[in-house]
Write a protein that holds these residues in place. Structure first.
Motif, PDB file in Angstrom:
ATOM      1  N   GLY A 147      42.079  26.301  23.506  1.00 49.72           N
ATOM      2  CA  GLY A 147      41.793  27.354  24.479  1.00 49.72           C
ATOM      3  C   GLY A 147      40.687  27.040  25.406  1.00 49.72           C
ATOM      4  O   GLY A 147      40.633  27.694  26.413  1.00 49.72           O
ATOM      5  N   ASN A 148      39.817  26.233  25.038  1.00 45.59           N
ATOM      6  CA  ASN A 148      38.595  26.195  26.031  1.00 45.59           C
ATOM      7  C   ASN A 148      38.843  25.154  26.838  1.00 45.59           C
ATOM      8  O   ASN A 148      39.297  23.938  26.792  1.00 45.59           O
ATOM      9  CB  ASN A 148      37.392  25.667  24.922  1.00 45.59           C
ATOM     10  N   SER A 149      38.898  25.521  28.116  1.00 43.54           N
ATOM     11  CA  SER A 149      39.326  24.505  29.247  1.00 43.54           C
ATOM     12  C   SER A 149      38.446  23.283  29.471  1.00 43.54           C
ATOM     13  O   SER A 149      38.842  22.333  30.035  1.00 43.54           O
ATOM     14  CB  SER A 149      39.352  25.158  30.687  1.00 43.54           C
ATOM     15  N   LYS A 150      37.135  23.254  28.815  1.00 40.03           N
ATOM     16  CA  LYS A 150      36.292  22.111  28.855  1.00 40.03           C
ATOM     17  C   LYS A 150      36.886  21.040  28.027  1.00 40.03           C
ATOM     18  O   LYS A 150      36.647  19.933  28.371  1.00 40.03           O
ATOM     19  CB  LYS A 150      34.935  22.663  28.344  1.00 40.03           C
ATOM     20  N   VAL A 151      37.783  21.299  27.134  1.00 37.58           N
ATOM     21  CA  VAL A 151      38.349  20.247  26.196  1.00 37.58           C
ATOM     22  C   VAL A 151      39.091  19.192  27.189  1.00 37.58           C
ATOM     23  O   VAL A 151      39.125  18.004  26.734  1.00 37.58           O
ATOM     24  CB  VAL A 151      39.258  20.970  25.064  1.00 37.58           C
ATOM     25  N   TYR A 152      39.675  19.899  28.112  1.00 36.91           N
ATOM     26  CA  TYR A 152      40.639  18.936  29.044  1.00 36.91           C
ATOM     27  C   TYR A 152      39.920  18.323  30.147  1.00 36.91           C
ATOM     28  O   TYR A 152      40.567  17.594  31.074  1.00 36.91           O
ATOM     29  CB  TYR A 152      41.471  19.887  29.627  1.00 36.91           C
TER      30      TYR A 152
ATOM     31  N   VAL B 137      43.027  32.921  30.474  1.00 34.15           N
ATOM     32  CA  VAL B 137      42.323  33.714  30.997  1.00 34.15           C
ATOM     33  C   VAL B 137      41.126  32.939  31.918  1.00 34.15           C
ATOM     34  O   VAL B 137      40.623  33.109  33.072  1.00 34.15           O
ATOM     35  CB  VAL B 137      41.430  34.483  30.178  1.00 34.15           C
ATOM     36  N   GLU B 138      40.615  31.847  31.406  1.00 36.19           N
ATOM     37  CA  GLU B 138      39.729  30.588  32.043  1.00 36.19           C
ATOM     38  C   GLU B 138      40.603  30.130  33.151  1.00 36.19           C
ATOM     39  O   GLU B 138      39.553  30.181  34.374  1.00 36.19           O
ATOM     40  CB  GLU B 138      39.370  29.547  31.018  1.00 36.19           C
ATOM     41  N   LEU B 139      41.574  29.739  33.313  1.00 36.11           N
ATOM     42  CA  LEU B 139      42.184  29.242  34.467  1.00 36.11           C
ATOM     43  C   LEU B 139      42.427  30.107  35.595  1.00 36.11           C
ATOM     44  O   LEU B 139      42.233  29.947  36.876  1.00 36.11           O
ATOM     45  CB  LEU B 139      43.632  28.451  33.886  1.00 36.11           C
TER      46      LEU B 139
ATOM     47  N   ALA C 179      49.933  25.184  36.236  1.00 35.77           N
ATOM     48  CA  ALA C 179      48.799  24.396  36.702  1.00 35.77           C
ATOM     49  C   ALA C 179      49.565  23.259  37.584  1.00 35.77           C
ATOM     50  O   ALA C 179      48.892  22.966  38.943  1.00 35.77           O
ATOM     51  CB  ALA C 179      48.163  23.719  35.782  1.00 35.77           C
ATOM     52  N   LEU C 180      50.885  22.703  37.423  1.00 34.80           N
ATOM     53  CA  LEU C 180      51.376  21.942  38.301  1.00 34.80           C
ATOM     54  C   LEU C 180      51.869  22.509  39.325  1.00 34.80           C
ATOM     55  O   LEU C 180      51.964  22.059  40.457  1.00 34.80           O
ATOM     56  CB  LEU C 180      52.563  21.193  37.420  1.00 34.80           C
TER      57      LEU C 180
END
Length: 353
Positions: A238-243, A312-314, A336-337
């Protein structure tokens, strides 16, 4: 930092019928003569060490004599299915040199060394427990990256071609310091593009041992490419930083080098280049990509809490309402795409429309 970003262990998700049908349609789902569970019957093993005498987390297995011949013949057939037409013609010229087992990670893969007895050329292939997350990751890599991915699936077993390259952690520890300033600049550029590509298609956990450096000698320089080799963390956290590989501590040396060498304007330029390239690939593979994303939208790849956190983050980052409306990870990847295609596919004024 990593422990806070990622779950300790991601569950394996089964392959549902829709995904299985997709794999069949695109010649990924085939009959194979051996399954992952068959290889778990090894009788014993010895540790494998690297050239410095350090443990590698791999062990070399051996099987009972009454099983070894059958298993090795099945593995040779797997090789011909993956790399050729599956016929028996080449079987007499190849042999199985090693069946290694990795004791680390979610998939605990087997690494098979296949050697041609006529010239001693050899290749590796991997046999793993199939996981829907990994299959989606492999397919997205095949469709959206500059890299071709060769893998096959049957039941709960996945067979993958070896991705050649220098492991990221090895390259950083043993090769990076000796690179010229110009080479470091090229590596920094590639890291920015790799970072952006992972983020857009939501491929997580790109710590330095989960990607490789591929070096190609051009006529006047060395070309550097970074390729992912682990796809288990596709669209789970869920944490966008992981990506974003930049936030993983194993990549700190690359991050610091990039910040020291590249100006903000250059990094933004390379991000835009990668977004535009990805948008073009998504358009050129529209039918197959749409079918894959439809599978993802009807699949379970994460938990409700992680899905909510990520969307929510995105949404906060992009202000695109499609993220807020997303119901699952498939919706989020699709959004996203679509965002990238809308904003970066048509920015080139020289394209004839």
């Amino acid at each position: 930092m990593d422990k806070k970003l990622m779950s300790k262990k991601k569950p394996a998700y089964p392959i549902n019928k829709q995904l299985s049908d997709y794999l069949t349609e695109h010649s990924r789902n085939i009959k194979i003569p051996i399954y992952y569970e068959d290889l778990l019957r090894f009788q014993g093993a010895v540790e494998i060490y690297d050239k410095h005498g350090n443990e590698t987390l791999w062990i070399s297995t051996y099987f009972a004599e009454h099983e070894r011949e059958e298993i090795e013949m099945s593995l040779k057939r797997v090789y011909t299915i993956l790399h050729a037409d599956g016929s028996d013609e080449a079987l007499q010229y190849i042999t199985i040199d090693a069946i290694d087992f990795c004791t680390f990670g979610n998939t605990k893969p087997f690494r098979i060394k296949v050697r041609n007895i006529l010239n001693d050329n050899y290749v590796y292939l991997y046999i793993k427990k199939a996981d829907a997350s990994r299959i989606y990751g492999l397919e997205l890599e095949h469709l959206l990256s500059p890299n071709h991915i060769n893998f096959l699936v049957h039941g709960d077993t996945i067979i993958e071609e070896h991705i050649s390259g220098i492991p990221g952690d090895t390259f950083i520890n043993e090769n990076l310091d000796s690179c010229s300033d110009q080479d470091k600049m090229a590596i920094a550029k590639e890291f920015v593009k790799f970072n952006e590509r992972c983020f857009i298609r939501l491929l997580g956990d790109m710590r330095s041992y989960n990607y490789v450096f591929v070096l190609t000698h051009d006529f006047d320089r060395i070309d550097y490419r970074i390729r992912a080799i682990d796809f288990d963390q596709q669209s789970f956290e869920g944490n966008s930083k992981v990506y974003k590989p930049q936030f993983l501590k194993e990549n700190n040396e690359l991050v610091e080098m990039t910040l020291n060498l590249l100006q903000e304007e250059s990094m933004e330029q390379y991000k835009n280049e990668e977004r535009s390239l990805l948008a073009k690939r998504a358009s050129s593979e529209y039918d197959r990509l749409s079918s894959l994303l439809d599978c993802m939208k009807n699949d379970t790849l994460s938990t409700p809490a992680k899905i909510k956190e990520l969307k929510v983050e995105l949404f906060s980052l992009t202000k695109d309402v499609r993220f807020r409306r997303a119901k699952n990870m498939g919706d989020i990847v699709s959004s996203a795409l679509d965002f990238v295609k809308r904003n970066y596919e048509n920015i080139n004024p020289y394209i004839i429309r």
